[in-house]
Design a protein around this motif. Structure first.
Motif, PDB file in Angstrom:
ATOM      1  N   GLU A   1      -1.439  -6.674  -6.839  1.00 37.88           N
ATOM      2  CA  GLU A   1      -1.197  -7.406  -5.607  1.00 37.88           C
ATOM      3  C   GLU A   1       0.098  -8.190  -5.727  1.00 37.88           C
ATOM      4  OE1 GLU A   1      -4.505  -9.799  -4.680  1.00 37.88           O
ATOM      5  OE2 GLU A   1      -5.895  -8.123  -4.398  1.00 37.88           O
TER       6      GLU A   1
ATOM      7  N   PRO B   1      -4.390   0.948  -0.564  1.00 32.78           N
ATOM      8  CA  PRO B   1      -3.888  -0.318  -1.119  1.00 32.78           C
ATOM      9  C   PRO B   1      -3.655  -0.213  -2.629  1.00 32.78           C
ATOM     10  CG  PRO B   1      -5.819  -0.671   0.260  1.00 32.78           C
ATOM     11  CD  PRO B   1      -5.707   0.801   0.048  1.00 32.78           C
TER      12      PRO B   1
ATOM     13  N   GLN C   1       0.836  -1.192   0.000  1.00 29.13           N
ATOM     14  CA  GLN C   1       0.000   0.000   0.000  1.00 29.13           C
ATOM     15  C   GLN C   1       0.878   1.252   0.000  1.00 29.13           C
ATOM     16  OE1 GLN C   1      -2.357  -0.016   3.567  1.00 29.13           O
ATOM     17  NE2 GLN C   1      -0.609   0.115   4.942  1.00 29.13           N
TER      18      GLN C   1
END
Length: 450
Positions: free
Chosen positions: A380, A376, A313
Motif C-alpha cells: 500500500e 489492488p 492497483q
C-alpha cells in the motif's frame, strides 16, 4: 425422432418473457421436428403458429387450439389434411410444398367456417385435372386460393360442374394412392439394402482387425500404410457421397427424410473427427515443471495491462468479443498472475507486482464488451492529495494530534487562527489605565490654598 419440447418452446418465447401458458405467437421453423405434440396442452392461447421447413408427417395435437388463426406447416411431409376441426378461429392455412395427394381430405375444412385463405402450391394434388374447381366448390367459405382471389363467377361455374369434377378427382386420387403404395415399398426395400450394406461393412472391419490379419496389418503400417489407409478412407467417403447424390430417387416423404438423416449422419461424423483431433492435440502448458508461470494467449485477444498508481492497483483490459456471453468467461486471479478462460481457451499473464486476489473485481464494459479486471496491490502506497503547510503552527498541531492519539485522548478539531479570526470576548469592556499596582485606594482631596 425429434418432437416439440418445453425447453424449445421457452427458448422461442423470449418475446413473452419465456412464459408459454399465455403465448399467442411462436415460430418453430427449421427445428427438424418429426412429431407435433404438446402444443395443445402448453399453449392454449396460440393465435399464430409457424412450423415450416420441418419433417412433420401428420397434422395432429392442434385441435384444441380454439384461438388459432394462422397455421403455417409449409415444407413438411404432410400427406393429408386432418385434425383441424377444433380450430374454430382458423382463418389462414399454409400447406405449401407438402405431399398432399388425397385432395378429397380438404372436405374436413368445411368445419372451419372462418377459413379465408388456403395455400396448396407444390403439392401433388395441384397437378390433378380440375383441382382448383374442386377446391373452390368444396370450400365455399374461401376467399383466396394459392394467392389468387376467388371471384363469384368462378364459384358459380365450379358448383355447376362439381359432380363431374368430383368424379375425375376420385379417379386421379386412386391412381396416386397406388403409386404411393409402390413408392413406400421401394423405400422399404432400399432401407433393407442399406442395412445389409452397413452390416457387411461392419463385418469387414471386424475381419480386418481379427487376429489372423494382425500380421498383415502390422506389415501395412510398417510400410507407411497409415497415410494410405486414411487417404483411401477419404476416397471411400467421397465415392459414397457421389453415389448417394447422383442416384435418381423420386421426391417422396421417405426420400426427403432419408436425405435429411444422411446429412445429419455426415455432420455428426465430422464433429466426432474434429472432437477426436481436439482430444489428441496436446494442451499447451500454462506452468512449467519448475513452477514458472508462462504468458499464454490462446484466444489471440488484444489486451492492455496498466499500473494505476493513483488507486494503487493493476488493471487488465482484455478485448473479448462484444457479443460473447459472460457465462463463457472464467476469471482466476492469483497473487502473481491472472488467468482468463475464453470459451475454454486460456489467456494467462504474469503480473509485475503481487496483488490481492480477494479484493479484485471483474466487469464487462457496456460499450465495448471488454473484460476489465482491477487488482489492488499488496504494497500500500499512500499519496498525499493536498499540499501540507510548512507553518510552525501546523507542525505543532500535528505533533499535538499524534501525542493525543498515543495517550488515548479524544482527537479534537483545531482551527488555524491565521485563517479564521474570532473576537476576544474577554476584552469587550476597556480597562482604565492605572499607574499603581495593588488594590485601589482612595486619593485624598486637594487642599485649598489660603
Amino acid at each position: 425422432f425429434l418432437s416439440v419440447t418445453e425447453d424449445l418452446i421457452r427458448r422461442r418465447a423470449e418475446h413473452n418473457n419465456c412464459e408459454i401458458f399465455s403465448l399467442e405467437e411462436i415460430s418453430l421453423h427449421q427445428q427438424e421436428i418429426e412429431k407435433l405434440e404438446y402444443l395443445d396442452k402448453w399453449c392454449r392461447d396460440l393465435k399464430i403458429l409457424y412450423l415450416q421447413n420441418n419433417l412433420i408427417p401428420k397434422i395432429e395435437n392442434v385441435g384444441k387450439l380454439k384461438k388459432l388463426e394462422y397455421l403455417n406447416v409449409a415444407l413438411n411431409n404432410i400427406e393429408r389434411i386432418e385434425n383441424l376441426e377444433g380450430c374454430e378461429e382458423l382463418r389462414k392455412l399454409d400447406l405449401t410444398a407438402n405431399f398432399i395427394g388425397e385432395l378429397s381430405s380438404i372436405e374436413a375444412l368445411n368445419h372451419n367456417i372462418h377459413l379465408k385463405e388456403l395455400f396448396l402450391v407444390g403439392n401433388p394434388c395441384t397437378q390433378f385435372e380440375g383441382y382448383r374447381q374442386f377446391v373452390v366448390a368444396t370450400l365455399q367459405q374461401l376467399k383466396c386460393l394459392d394467392s389468387k382471389e376467388i371471384e363469384r363467377s368462378e364459384r358459380i361455374q365450379a358448383l355447376q360442374s362439381y359432380p363431374e369434377v368430383q368424379q375425375k378427382i376420385r379417379e386421379q386420387e386412386k391412381a396416386y394412392l397406388l403409386q404411393r403404395a409402390r413408392e413406400k415399398e421401394e423405400a422399404q426395400r432400399r432401407m433393407r439394402e442399406k442395412k445389409v450394406k452397413e452390416q457387411c461393412r461392419k463385418e469387414s472391419k471386424l475381419g480386418f482387425d481379427s487376429p489372423d490379419s494382425l500380421e498383415g496389418k502390422e506389415n501395412h503400417q510398417a510400410e507407411g500404410g497409415e497415410n494410405q489407409e486414411m487417404f483411401r478412407t477419404v476416397e471411400d467417403d467421397d465415392e459414397e457421397d457421389r453415389r448417394f447424390w447422383e442416384e435418381p430417387t423420386p421426391y417422396t416423404p421417405e426420400s426427403r427424410l432419408e436425405t435429411h438423416r444422411y446429412i445429419e449422419e455426415k455432420r455428426r461424423a465430422k464433429e466426432n473427427v474434429r472432437e477426436s483431433k481436439r482430444r489428441e492435440k496436446p494442451l499447451r502448458p500454462l506452468v512449467t515443471a519448475e513452477g514458472k508461470v508462462l504468458n499464454v494467449n490462446v484466444p489471440k485477444l488484444h489486451f492492455s495491462l496498466k499500473d494505476d498508481e493513483e488507486n494503487n492497483q493493476i488493471v487488465l483490459d482484455l478485448a473479448v468479443y462484444r457479443h460473447l456471453d459472460t457465462s463463457l468467461l472464467e476469471v482466476d486471479v492469483q497473487p502473481t498472475y491472472i488467468r482468463v478462460l475464453v470459451k475454454g481457451k486460456p489467456f494467462q499473464i504474469v503480473l509485475p507486482e503481487e496483488v490481492k486476489p480477494d479484493s479484485s473485481s471483474a466487469k464487462r464494459s457496456q460499450t465495448t464488451g471488454h473484460l476489465v479486471v482491477s487488482m489492488p496491490k499488496v504494497k500500500e502506497i499512500i499519496l498525499a492529495k493536498q499540499k501540507v503547510s510548512t507553518s510552525i503552527k501546523h507542525s505543532d498541531c500535528n505533533t499535538r494530534q499524534k501525542n493525543a492519539r498515543r495517550s488515548g485522548q479524544v482527537e479534537k478539531l483545531e482551527v488555524d487562527p491565521s485563517k479564521y479570526s474570532f473576537p476576544d470576548v474577554t476584552k469587550i469592556i476597556q480597562e482604565k489605565e492605572q499607574s499603581g499596582q495593588g488594590p485601589i485606594k482612595l486619593q485624598p482631596g486637594k487642599s485649598l490654598e489660603t
